[in-house]
Design a protein around this motif. Structure first.
Motif, PDB file in Angstrom:
ATOM      1  N   LEU A   4      31.666-103.393  46.753  1.00  0.00           N
ATOM      2  CA  LEU A   4      32.479-102.695  45.769  1.00  0.00           C
ATOM      3  C   LEU A   4      31.881-102.835  44.366  1.00  0.00           C
ATOM      4  CD1 LEU A   4      35.085-101.063  45.412  1.00  0.00           C
ATOM      5  CD2 LEU A   4      36.261-103.220  45.006  1.00  0.00           C
ATOM      6  N   LEU A   5      31.420-104.011  44.030  1.00  0.00           N
ATOM      7  CA  LEU A   5      30.813-104.248  42.718  1.00  0.00           C
ATOM      8  C   LEU A   5      29.538-103.433  42.549  1.00  0.00           C
ATOM      9  CD1 LEU A   5      30.793-105.843  40.035  1.00  0.00           C
ATOM     10  CD2 LEU A   5      29.402-107.551  41.226  1.00  0.00           C
ATOM     11  N   VAL A   6      28.695-103.416  43.569  1.00  0.00           N
ATOM     12  CA  VAL A   6      27.447-102.657  43.489  1.00  0.00           C
ATOM     13  C   VAL A   6      27.743-101.164  43.342  1.00  0.00           C
ATOM     14  CG1 VAL A   6      25.379-101.975  44.768  1.00  0.00           C
ATOM     15  CG2 VAL A   6      26.058-104.368  44.702  1.00  0.00           C
ATOM     16  N   CYS A   7      28.700-100.656  44.109  1.00  0.00           N
ATOM     17  CA  CYS A   7      29.087 -99.241  43.998  1.00  0.00           C
ATOM     18  C   CYS A   7      29.599 -98.932  42.597  1.00  0.00           C
ATOM     19  CB  CYS A   7      30.151 -98.892  45.035  1.00  0.00           C
ATOM     20  SG  CYS A   7      29.539 -98.904  46.721  1.00  0.00           S
ATOM     21  N   PHE A   8      30.399 -99.820  42.064  1.00  0.00           N
ATOM     22  CA  PHE A   8      30.944 -99.642  40.721  1.00  0.00           C
ATOM     23  C   PHE A   8      29.821 -99.607  39.685  1.00  0.00           C
ATOM     24  CE2 PHE A   8      32.953-101.370  36.829  1.00  0.00           C
ATOM     25  CZ  PHE A   8      33.905-100.379  36.628  1.00  0.00           C
ATOM     26  N   MET A  28      27.835 -96.312  39.956  1.00  0.00           N
ATOM     27  CA  MET A  28      28.581 -95.185  39.393  1.00  0.00           C
ATOM     28  C   MET A  28      28.647 -95.265  37.868  1.00  0.00           C
ATOM     29  SD  MET A  28      29.363 -92.763  41.324  1.00  0.00           S
ATOM     30  CE  MET A  28      30.340 -91.846  40.168  1.00  0.00           C
ATOM     31  N   ILE A  29      28.874 -96.464  37.343  1.00  0.00           N
ATOM     32  CA  ILE A  29      28.934 -96.622  35.883  1.00  0.00           C
ATOM     33  C   ILE A  29      27.599 -96.232  35.243  1.00  0.00           C
ATOM     34  CG2 ILE A  29      29.081 -98.361  34.032  1.00  0.00           C
ATOM     35  CD1 ILE A  29      31.766 -97.470  35.098  1.00  0.00           C
ATOM     36  N   LEU A  30      26.487 -96.672  35.829  1.00  0.00           N
ATOM     37  CA  LEU A  30      25.174 -96.328  35.277  1.00  0.00           C
ATOM     38  C   LEU A  30      24.953 -94.822  35.288  1.00  0.00           C
ATOM     39  CD1 LEU A  30      22.925 -99.119  36.843  1.00  0.00           C
ATOM     40  CD2 LEU A  30      23.547 -98.859  34.433  1.00  0.00           C
ATOM     41  N   LEU A  34      18.663 -94.993  32.469  1.00  0.00           N
ATOM     42  CA  LEU A  34      19.838 -95.392  33.246  1.00  0.00           C
ATOM     43  C   LEU A  34      19.869 -94.703  34.607  1.00  0.00           C
ATOM     44  CD1 LEU A  34      22.613 -95.539  30.517  1.00  0.00           C
ATOM     45  CD2 LEU A  34      21.515 -97.454  31.700  1.00  0.00           C
ATOM     46  N   LEU A  35      19.451 -93.451  34.666  1.00  0.00           N
ATOM     47  CA  LEU A  35      19.367 -92.744  35.948  1.00  0.00           C
ATOM     48  C   LEU A  35      18.393 -93.448  36.890  1.00  0.00           C
ATOM     49  CD1 LEU A  35      19.909 -90.244  37.780  1.00  0.00           C
ATOM     50  CD2 LEU A  35      17.985 -89.153  36.601  1.00  0.00           C
ATOM     51  N   CYS A  36      17.230 -93.793  36.376  1.00  0.00           N
ATOM     52  CA  CYS A  36      16.230 -94.486  37.205  1.00  0.00           C
ATOM     53  C   CYS A  36      16.722 -95.867  37.629  1.00  0.00           C
ATOM     54  CB  CYS A  36      14.912 -94.603  36.452  1.00  0.00           C
ATOM     55  SG  CYS A  36      14.106 -93.010  36.223  1.00  0.00           S
ATOM     56  N   PHE A  74      25.738 -87.175  37.471  1.00  0.00           N
ATOM     57  CA  PHE A  74      27.025 -87.404  38.140  1.00  0.00           C
ATOM     58  C   PHE A  74      26.892 -87.187  39.649  1.00  0.00           C
ATOM     59  CE2 PHE A  74      28.777 -85.708  33.936  1.00  0.00           C
ATOM     60  CZ  PHE A  74      28.940 -86.973  33.400  1.00  0.00           C
ATOM     61  N   ILE A  75      26.201 -86.119  40.026  1.00  0.00           N
ATOM     62  CA  ILE A  75      25.986 -85.828  41.453  1.00  0.00           C
ATOM     63  C   ILE A  75      25.149 -86.934  42.080  1.00  0.00           C
ATOM     64  CG2 ILE A  75      24.966 -84.181  43.078  1.00  0.00           C
ATOM     65  CD1 ILE A  75      25.605 -82.002  40.928  1.00  0.00           C
ATOM     66  N   HIS A  76      24.130 -87.384  41.361  1.00  0.00           N
ATOM     67  CA  HIS A  76      23.299 -88.476  41.867  1.00  0.00           C
ATOM     68  C   HIS A  76      24.125 -89.726  42.113  1.00  0.00           C
ATOM     69  CE1 HIS A  76      20.701 -92.023  41.470  1.00  0.00           C
ATOM     70  NE2 HIS A  76      19.882 -91.303  42.228  1.00  0.00           N
ATOM     71  N   GLY A  77      25.050 -90.011  41.219  1.00  0.00           N
ATOM     72  CA  GLY A  77      25.895 -91.195  41.387  1.00  0.00           C
ATOM     73  C   GLY A  77      26.687 -91.138  42.682  1.00  0.00           C
TER      74      GLY A  77
END
Length: 172
Positions: free
Chosen positions: A7-11, A14-16, A61-63, A142-145
């Motif tokens: 859950l933390l990694v997913c969060f 997504m935040i990045l 941040l995307l990378c 956003f789609i990448h996230g």
């Protein structure tokens, strides 16, 4: 505890990606505030230092988000069509989301870098209008996230399935 880590990694992923997307859109807004001279489809404008910094930050941040998802998700390899057909739904989802996240990464990265470089202080841009590179790149973040989180979750589930199968094979 393992579910909390997932859950933390997913969060974090997504935040990045959300921050990268917002920065890409903000870079587009900063770029549009610069004075420009238009003649039909040709345009001359000064570069925007703020747009350059925001676009570069969005790209980094995307990378970072993609690297985090790929490294922590592990490697899901499918070598043939037969292996794909025999795979579990989690493995198929992991493979599909991995491929799609790489495609979206390539598109978003290209758009963000192109928009960022057009705002480099070393150039004064005169040429064909190419608006919205940064904002479309931001939207692609956003789609990448979503795809990166889908990959990480399904890759983690696939690893758990493989571990359970190996333990059952050893005990049987």
């Amino acid at each position: 505890m393992a579910k909390n880590v997932v859950l933390l990694v997913c969060f974090v992923i997504m935040i990045l990606d959300v921050i990268a997307g917002v920065l890409g859109i903000e870079a587009e807004i900063a770029q549009n505030k610069v004075e420009e001279l238009r003649l039909w489809i040709l345009e001359c404008r000064d570069p925007s230092n703020k747009a350059f910094k925001l676009g570069l930050s969005a790209t980094i941040l995307l990378c970072l988000a993609h690297s985090l998802a790929s490294l922590l998700g592990g490697c899901i390899c499918i070598q043939s069509r037969e292996e794909l057909d025999r795979s579990s739904a989690n493995k198929q989802l992991a493979f599909a989301s991995l491929i799609l996240s790489w495609i979206i990464l390539a598109i978003a990265f290209t758009l963000l870098i192109s928009g960022t470089m057009s705002n480099s202080s070393s150039r004064k841009d005169c040429g064909i209008i190419h608006h919205r590179l940064l904002s479309v790149g931001g939207i692609m973040c956003f789609i990448h996230g979503l795809l990166a989180v889908a990959y990480y979750i399904s890759a983690t589930a696939t690893a758990r399935e493989d571990t359970k199968l190996n333990q059952q094979g050893v005990h049987a």
